[in-house]
Design a protein around this motif. Structure first.
Motif, PDB file in Angstrom:
ATOM      1  N   ARG A  25     -40.269  -2.936   4.561  1.00  0.00           N
ATOM      2  CA  ARG A  25     -41.537  -3.203   5.238  1.00  0.00           C
ATOM      3  C   ARG A  25     -42.378  -4.241   4.497  1.00  0.00           C
ATOM      4  NH1 ARG A  25     -43.301   2.811   5.302  1.00  0.00           N
ATOM      5  NH2 ARG A  25     -45.346   1.841   5.064  1.00  0.00           N
ATOM      6  N   PHE A  26     -41.948  -4.615   3.286  1.00  0.00           N
ATOM      7  CA  PHE A  26     -42.693  -5.553   2.451  1.00  0.00           C
ATOM      8  C   PHE A  26     -41.782  -6.721   2.115  1.00  0.00           C
ATOM      9  CE2 PHE A  26     -44.468  -1.394   2.073  1.00  0.00           C
ATOM     10  CZ  PHE A  26     -45.835  -1.629   2.189  1.00  0.00           C
ATOM     11  N   GLY A  27     -41.843  -7.729   2.959  1.00  0.00           N
ATOM     12  CA  GLY A  27     -40.933  -8.864   2.846  1.00  0.00           C
ATOM     13  C   GLY A  27     -41.379  -9.905   1.840  1.00  0.00           C
ATOM     14  N   TRP A  60     -44.743 -10.401  -0.971  1.00  0.00           N
ATOM     15  CA  TRP A  60     -44.623 -10.541  -2.418  1.00  0.00           C
ATOM     16  C   TRP A  60     -45.029 -11.925  -2.892  1.00  0.00           C
ATOM     17  CZ3 TRP A  60     -44.956  -6.280  -4.756  1.00  0.00           C
ATOM     18  CH2 TRP A  60     -44.454  -5.126  -4.167  1.00  0.00           C
ATOM     19  N   LEU A  61     -44.793 -12.947  -2.097  1.00  0.00           N
ATOM     20  CA  LEU A  61     -45.248 -14.290  -2.454  1.00  0.00           C
ATOM     21  C   LEU A  61     -46.778 -14.323  -2.528  1.00  0.00           C
ATOM     22  CD1 LEU A  61     -44.674 -17.261  -3.053  1.00  0.00           C
ATOM     23  CD2 LEU A  61     -44.671 -17.659  -0.571  1.00  0.00           C
ATOM     24  N   GLU A  62     -47.417 -13.674  -1.566  1.00  0.00           N
ATOM     25  CA  GLU A  62     -48.879 -13.612  -1.573  1.00  0.00           C
ATOM     26  C   GLU A  62     -49.381 -12.859  -2.806  1.00  0.00           C
ATOM     27  OE1 GLU A  62     -52.413 -11.667   1.108  1.00  0.00           O
ATOM     28  OE2 GLU A  62     -50.687 -12.509   2.156  1.00  0.00           O
ATOM     29  N   GLY A 106     -37.175  -7.495  -2.149  1.00  0.00           N
ATOM     30  CA  GLY A 106     -37.905  -8.759  -2.275  1.00  0.00           C
ATOM     31  C   GLY A 106     -38.996  -8.725  -3.324  1.00  0.00           C
ATOM     32  N   GLY A 107     -39.468  -7.535  -3.690  1.00  0.00           N
ATOM     33  CA  GLY A 107     -40.528  -7.415  -4.679  1.00  0.00           C
ATOM     34  C   GLY A 107     -40.062  -7.533  -6.107  1.00  0.00           C
ATOM     35  N   PHE A 148     -52.978  -6.042  -7.677  1.00  0.00           N
ATOM     36  CA  PHE A 148     -52.042  -4.938  -7.537  1.00  0.00           C
ATOM     37  C   PHE A 148     -51.587  -4.807  -6.088  1.00  0.00           C
ATOM     38  CE2 PHE A 148     -50.927  -0.432  -7.195  1.00  0.00           C
ATOM     39  CZ  PHE A 148     -50.147  -0.262  -8.327  1.00  0.00           C
ATOM     40  N   PRO A 149     -50.300  -4.544  -5.837  1.00  0.00           N
ATOM     41  CA  PRO A 149     -49.802  -4.383  -4.467  1.00  0.00           C
ATOM     42  C   PRO A 149     -50.112  -2.982  -3.915  1.00  0.00           C
ATOM     43  CG  PRO A 149     -47.985  -4.257  -6.004  1.00  0.00           C
ATOM     44  CD  PRO A 149     -49.211  -4.565  -6.817  1.00  0.00           C
ATOM     45  N   HIS A 150     -51.386  -2.750  -3.625  1.00  0.00           N
ATOM     46  CA  HIS A 150     -51.845  -1.433  -3.194  1.00  0.00           C
ATOM     47  C   HIS A 150     -51.104  -0.915  -1.964  1.00  0.00           C
ATOM     48  CE1 HIS A 150     -55.141  -1.132  -6.043  1.00  0.00           C
ATOM     49  NE2 HIS A 150     -55.390  -2.406  -5.809  1.00  0.00           N
TER      50      HIS A 150
END
Length: 125
Positions: free
Chosen positions: A22-24, A28-30, A80-81, A37-39
């Motif tokens: 769900r997190f492409g 992760w680039l953003e 991807g992360g 932090f990737p909340h």
């Protein structure tokens, strides 16, 4: 010696991969470009029940072992992360163990532990 994953371990890998999917790359680039932090990712993993994978069930965790945590983290890091995603979760797996071993009964109660805010068992089970 057979190093094949058990059906339960395969379910862990599939369940974690489903959350990670769900997190492409754009997400992760953003995160890389803007920092922070990737909340959203962390919340999704918590909602899936993954943050307490190694914590005892009586304290709100899943009660699984280091092998299952390694499968989870390998799956996260392979997404991807990469290590950015993995590093947001590492402390949740083993950091709270000091509370389990040395905490007061109140600190160890399922309601006060940060990993217990999600379901007690991973979504794949």
């Amino acid at each position: 010696m057979d190093f094949s994953l058990t059906p339960d371990q395969q379910a862990i890998r599939s369940g974690v991969a489903a959350v990670c999917a769900r997190f492409g790359d754009d997400y992760w680039l953003e995160r890389d470009q803007q920092g922070g932090f990737p909340h959203e990712f962390h919340k999704a993993m918590a909602e899936g029940g993954w943050l307490g994978i190694t914590m005892p069930e009586e304290y709100g965790g899943a009660g699984l072992g280091v092998t299952e945590a390694a499968i989870m983290m390998h799956t996260v890091a392979s997404s991807g992360g990469g290590f950015t995603a993995a590093s947001t979760l590492h402390i949740n797996l083993f950091g709270p163990h000091a509370i389990v071993v040395h905490g007061t009964p109140e600190q160890r109660s399922a309601g006060s532990c940060p990993w217990s805010r999600a379901r007690s068992r991973p979504a794949s089970e």
